[in-house]
Design a protein around this motif. Structure first.
Motif, PDB file in Angstrom:
ATOM      1  N   SER A 143      22.484  77.406  32.279  1.00  0.00           N
ATOM      2  CA  SER A 143      20.931  77.347  31.661  1.00  0.00           C
ATOM      3  C   SER A 143      21.245  77.592  30.032  1.00  0.00           C
ATOM      4  O   SER A 143      22.316  78.134  29.533  1.00  0.00           O
ATOM      5  CB  SER A 143      20.118  78.471  31.897  1.00  0.00           C
ATOM      6  N   ASP A 144      20.607  76.609  29.338  1.00  0.00           N
ATOM      7  CA  ASP A 144      20.630  76.735  27.889  1.00  0.00           C
ATOM      8  C   ASP A 144      19.939  77.651  27.297  1.00  0.00           C
ATOM      9  O   ASP A 144      20.057  78.084  26.118  1.00  0.00           O
ATOM     10  CB  ASP A 144      20.205  75.360  27.351  1.00  0.00           C
ATOM     11  N   ASP A 145      18.920  78.553  27.988  1.00  0.00           N
ATOM     12  CA  ASP A 145      17.976  79.320  27.598  1.00  0.00           C
ATOM     13  C   ASP A 145      18.877  80.727  27.467  1.00  0.00           C
ATOM     14  O   ASP A 145      19.291  81.113  28.601  1.00  0.00           O
ATOM     15  CB  ASP A 145      16.717  79.798  28.501  1.00  0.00           C
ATOM     16  N   PRO A 146      18.838  81.231  26.338  1.00  0.00           N
ATOM     17  CA  PRO A 146      19.633  82.478  26.642  1.00  0.00           C
ATOM     18  C   PRO A 146      19.165  83.660  27.042  1.00  0.00           C
ATOM     19  O   PRO A 146      19.796  84.681  27.614  1.00  0.00           O
ATOM     20  CB  PRO A 146      19.544  82.876  24.756  1.00  0.00           C
ATOM     21  N   GLU A 147      17.835  83.650  27.298  1.00  0.00           N
ATOM     22  CA  GLU A 147      17.359  84.762  28.144  1.00  0.00           C
ATOM     23  C   GLU A 147      17.168  84.432  29.715  1.00  0.00           C
ATOM     24  O   GLU A 147      16.991  85.433  30.529  1.00  0.00           O
ATOM     25  CB  GLU A 147      15.885  84.886  27.830  1.00  0.00           C
ATOM     26  N   LEU A 148      17.806  83.429  30.349  1.00  0.00           N
ATOM     27  CA  LEU A 148      17.940  83.027  31.681  1.00  0.00           C
ATOM     28  C   LEU A 148      19.210  82.986  31.901  1.00  0.00           C
ATOM     29  O   LEU A 148      19.824  81.854  31.854  1.00  0.00           O
ATOM     30  CB  LEU A 148      17.189  81.594  31.760  1.00  0.00           C
ATOM     31  N   ASP A 149      19.798  84.045  32.458  1.00  0.00           N
ATOM     32  CA  ASP A 149      21.177  84.116  32.974  1.00  0.00           C
ATOM     33  C   ASP A 149      21.504  83.412  34.538  1.00  0.00           C
ATOM     34  O   ASP A 149      21.599  83.920  35.493  1.00  0.00           O
ATOM     35  CB  ASP A 149      21.616  85.511  33.104  1.00  0.00           C
ATOM     36  N   VAL A 150      21.272  82.051  34.496  1.00  0.00           N
ATOM     37  CA  VAL A 150      21.433  81.225  35.826  1.00  0.00           C
ATOM     38  C   VAL A 150      22.411  80.067  35.667  1.00  0.00           C
ATOM     39  O   VAL A 150      22.552  79.517  34.635  1.00  0.00           O
ATOM     40  CB  VAL A 150      20.016  80.799  36.112  1.00  0.00           C
ATOM     41  N   ALA A 151      22.995  79.801  36.736  1.00  0.00           N
ATOM     42  CA  ALA A 151      23.825  78.662  36.654  1.00  0.00           C
ATOM     43  C   ALA A 151      23.884  77.939  38.271  1.00  0.00           C
ATOM     44  O   ALA A 151      23.698  78.764  38.950  1.00  0.00           O
ATOM     45  CB  ALA A 151      25.593  78.891  36.585  1.00  0.00           C
ATOM     46  N   ILE A 152      23.988  76.464  38.154  1.00  0.00           N
ATOM     47  CA  ILE A 152      24.179  75.826  39.634  1.00  0.00           C
ATOM     48  C   ILE A 152      25.440  75.519  39.406  1.00  0.00           C
ATOM     49  O   ILE A 152      26.275  74.504  38.620  1.00  0.00           O
ATOM     50  CB  ILE A 152      23.300  74.654  39.481  1.00  0.00           C
ATOM     51  N   LEU A 153      26.251  75.674  40.586  1.00  0.00           N
ATOM     52  CA  LEU A 153      27.267  75.147  41.086  1.00  0.00           C
ATOM     53  C   LEU A 153      27.220  74.268  42.432  1.00  0.00           C
ATOM     54  O   LEU A 153      26.116  74.319  42.950  1.00  0.00           O
ATOM     55  CB  LEU A 153      28.460  76.234  41.393  1.00  0.00           C
ATOM     56  N   GLN A 154      28.341  73.508  42.758  1.00  0.00           N
ATOM     57  CA  GLN A 154      28.488  72.732  44.119  1.00  0.00           C
ATOM     58  C   GLN A 154      29.675  72.893  44.558  1.00  0.00           C
ATOM     59  O   GLN A 154      30.669  72.797  43.818  1.00  0.00           O
ATOM     60  CB  GLN A 154      27.974  71.520  43.806  1.00  0.00           C
ATOM     61  N   MET A 155      29.815  73.012  45.998  1.00  0.00           N
ATOM     62  CA  MET A 155      31.019  72.533  46.719  1.00  0.00           C
ATOM     63  C   MET A 155      31.797  71.432  46.441  1.00  0.00           C
ATOM     64  O   MET A 155      31.068  70.301  46.354  1.00  0.00           O
ATOM     65  CB  MET A 155      30.749  72.713  48.129  1.00  0.00           C
ATOM     66  N   ASN A 156      33.135  71.090  46.112  1.00  0.00           N
ATOM     67  CA  ASN A 156      33.767  69.897  45.905  1.00  0.00           C
ATOM     68  C   ASN A 156      33.367  69.076  47.088  1.00  0.00           C
ATOM     69  O   ASN A 156      33.732  67.890  46.869  1.00  0.00           O
ATOM     70  CB  ASN A 156      35.087  70.105  45.706  1.00  0.00           C
ATOM     71  N   SER A 157      33.156  69.604  48.263  1.00  0.00           N
ATOM     72  CA  SER A 157      33.004  68.897  49.626  1.00  0.00           C
ATOM     73  C   SER A 157      31.424  68.234  49.451  1.00  0.00           C
ATOM     74  O   SER A 157      31.415  67.375  50.408  1.00  0.00           O
ATOM     75  CB  SER A 157      33.050  69.534  50.738  1.00  0.00           C
ATOM     76  N   LYS A 158      30.711  68.773  48.460  1.00  0.00           N
ATOM     77  CA  LYS A 158      29.231  68.060  48.569  1.00  0.00           C
ATOM     78  C   LYS A 158      28.603  68.492  49.919  1.00  0.00           C
ATOM     79  O   LYS A 158      27.726  67.655  50.379  1.00  0.00           O
ATOM     80  CB  LYS A 158      29.158  66.723  48.044  1.00  0.00           C
ATOM     81  N   SER A 159      28.901  69.409  50.500  1.00  0.00           N
ATOM     82  CA  SER A 159      28.463  69.959  51.976  1.00  0.00           C
ATOM     83  C   SER A 159      28.526  71.403  52.091  1.00  0.00           C
ATOM     84  O   SER A 159      29.116  72.045  51.496  1.00  0.00           O
ATOM     85  CB  SER A 159      29.151  68.971  52.909  1.00  0.00           C
ATOM     86  N   LEU A 160      27.554  71.951  52.879  1.00  0.00           N
ATOM     87  CA  LEU A 160      27.611  73.187  53.139  1.00  0.00           C
ATOM     88  C   LEU A 160      29.046  73.619  54.299  1.00  0.00           C
ATOM     89  O   LEU A 160      29.250  72.756  55.137  1.00  0.00           O
ATOM     90  CB  LEU A 160      26.489  73.823  54.123  1.00  0.00           C
ATOM     91  N   PRO A 161      29.677  74.736  53.997  1.00  0.00           N
ATOM     92  CA  PRO A 161      30.716  75.021  54.865  1.00  0.00           C
ATOM     93  C   PRO A 161      30.211  75.210  56.217  1.00  0.00           C
ATOM     94  O   PRO A 161      29.018  75.425  56.370  1.00  0.00           O
ATOM     95  CB  PRO A 161      31.216  76.158  54.148  1.00  0.00           C
ATOM     96  N   ASN A 162      31.168  74.919  57.250  1.00  0.00           N
ATOM     97  CA  ASN A 162      30.655  75.235  58.544  1.00  0.00           C
ATOM     98  C   ASN A 162      30.172  76.789  58.645  1.00  0.00           C
ATOM     99  O   ASN A 162      30.814  77.720  58.312  1.00  0.00           O
ATOM    100  CB  ASN A 162      31.730  75.028  59.659  1.00  0.00           C
ATOM    101  N   GLY A 163      29.043  76.824  59.412  1.00  0.00           N
ATOM    102  CA  GLY A 163      28.399  78.404  59.762  1.00  0.00           C
ATOM    103  C   GLY A 163      27.512  78.873  58.561  1.00  0.00           C
ATOM    104  O   GLY A 163      27.189  79.738  58.816  1.00  0.00           O
TER     105      GLY A 163
END
Length: 490
Positions: free
Chosen positions: A359-379
């Motif tokens: 987030s570029d907003d200094p008051e919003l402490d959030v980030a989006i990440l992604q698995m390099n596999s671009k899929s949910l791990p099993n389970g």
């Protein structure tokens, strides 16, 4: 005009502990028009500007380099961060003898009541409890002021129930949650309470709220595989002309990577830290706090501190020219995750990830990440952000829980693998449109944990807590700003 005396003596405005620097070595002056000058104060080893020793006052331009003897200084940073003795006009704040307990309010990480905003001073104010039980607020000569009911205070103020406090006339603080004001006894209240108990006893016997809410254990069971432990490796990397510093030190690589430990000391090597994240989509995207992946302003502000430390080592080894060419930047080396209910014994077991957006907003402490596999791990499953607690429900007393990894492996690692921890509580404080206060117990590693209400709906993200206060004064990000951020990016 501002003047800064530099030297080895503690009476100087800026002290340099280096034997080549005289007790009172040089004087930097900044005119009212912004022009900067430096003059030598009859030092033993001289003052050099752009390689030339000076004998008279010399004007500095933005590209000027300055050496005191063979000690390189960053004169621009010195001007920004140092107050000359003539600038200091405000007396030190005194605490009345009637105070029996005080808490520091400020941006500093050692403040007991912390507000991590740039417009809040390191030690902004004091919240004090007096012998008679009253609560006293004292501004600590802060830059942007402390306000009570819209008025900036210049002297200690005894707070009354309902008084509103703003730091820098912007950031609210619920002081009543920290030091509840005394309430006078009113017999009518006792009678009203008794009547209420009689009237509502039947309602409590039936417990209608249980018809729609879920047990916390069921919510944990539904969402425990949504969460992951986020493991981050980061460092301050030193380079010269784009190459590692060790290239110019015959392979000596102890200065290539540095980090700042929990006590503020600079050490050689790579930092390892952790937090919590939770999946939000089938393609492996997940949310956590921005500060978990080291993208806060604090890391960037420490770059100059690390650079000066590395330069000092090089100068002491007669490598002043190399010191002047050193560049330092903060970098995240890698991010990986560990699934809940799995085993891990080495860093190679981590599932690699990529930081997509912070987030570029200094008051919003959030980030989006992604698995390099671009899929949910099993389970693993994910949190449906469409199932969200309505904003009007996020009021004081509303029941919530969180699932995450406080103290990371210390608590999470069990004989049956890594297990997420469930903690429940309720909302205790209103904090504007971005956050709310709660009394869920949290520790380092819980940052980024999802919050759910008693119907299993998404209710926010754990973000921080007040240090030095018994558990119960912590914060979470409200769901709406998080969803707006996700929708805008995705």
């Amino acid at each position: 005009m501002k003047s800064i005396k530099i030297g080895r003596s503690t009476s100087c405005d800026y002290v340099i502990n280096d034997s080549v620097v005289s007790s009172t070595h040089a004087l930097i002056t900044v005119s009212d028009t912004g022009d900067v000058y430096i003059e030598d104060l009859r030092s033993k080893n001289g003052t050099f500007v752009n390689g030339m020793r000076i004998n008279t006052k010399k004007a500095l331009s933005s590209s000027s380099t300055v050496l005191l003897g063979n000690h390189s200084i960053d004169w621009k940073t010195i001007i920004k961060t140092t107050k000359s003795k003539s600038d200091v006009s405000k007396p030190a704040v005194s605490i009345p003898d009637t105070v029996i307990e005080k808490k520091i309010i400020g941006r500093n990480t050692f403040s007991q009541i912390r507000f991590a905003f740039d417009d809040v001073s390191d030690k902004h104010a004091f919240l004090c409890k007096q012998k008679d039980g009253s609560v006293l607020l004292i501004d600590n000569n802060s830059t942007n002021g402390t306000f009570v009911n819209g008025i900036r205070i210049s002297a200690p103020v005894v707070l009354r129930k309902g008084d509103n406090i703003l730091l820098s006339n912007r950031h609210p603080m619920n002081w009543e949650a920290i030091y509840p004001p005394r309430k006078p006894f009113n017999p009518a209240i006792l009678m009203a309470v008794a009547a209420a108990v009689i009237i509502t006893a039947g309602v409590f016997l039936f417990k209608p709220w249980d018809w729609f809410s879920k047990d916390w254990s069921k919510i944990y069971s539904e969402h425990k595989n949504d969460v992951v432990l986020v493991y981050v490796k980061s460092a301050y990397a030193a380079t010269v002309q784009g190459a590692p510093l060790s290239t110019f030190l015959n392979g000596y690589d102890q200065l290539d990577y540095c980090y700042i430990d929990g006590e503020g000391n600079i050490s050689s090597g790579i930092a390892r830290s952790s937090g919590t994240g939770f999946f939000i989509s089938t393609d492996g995207k997940f949310l956590t706090n921005r500060h978990v992946v080291g993208s806060s302003t604090e890391e960037q502000n420490n770059v100059e501190t690390v650079k000066h430390a590395i330069q000092s080592v090089l100068i002491k080894n007669n490598l002043s020219r190399l010191a002047a060419a050193v560049e330092v930047k903060y970098m995240v080396i890698s991010v990986g995750i560990v699934q809940n209910d799995t085993y891990i014994s080495r860093e190679e077991d981590l599932l690699p990830c990529t930081i997509l957006k912070t987030s570029d907003d200094p008051e919003l402490d959030v980030a989006i990440l992604q698995m390099n596999s671009k899929s949910l791990p099993n389970g693993s499953t994910y949190v449906d952000l469409k199932e969200t607690t309505p904003s009007e429900k996020l009021q004081i007393g509303y029941k919530i829980c969180t699932i995450g990894f406080p103290r990371s492996f210390t608590i999470g690692q069990t004989s049956v693998g890594l297990e997420a921890n469930n903690q429940s509580g309720e909302i205790t404080q209103e904090r504007g449109v971005y956050e709310y206060g709660h009394n869920i117990t949290i520790h380092q590693g819980a940052s980024g944990s999802p919050v759910f209400d008693n119907k299993g709906r998404f209710a926010g993200i754990i973000v921080s807590g007040f240090l030095g206060i018994s558990q119960g004064y912590n914060q979470a990000i409200q769901p709406n700003p998080v969803i707006d951020f996700v929708n805008k990016y995705l």
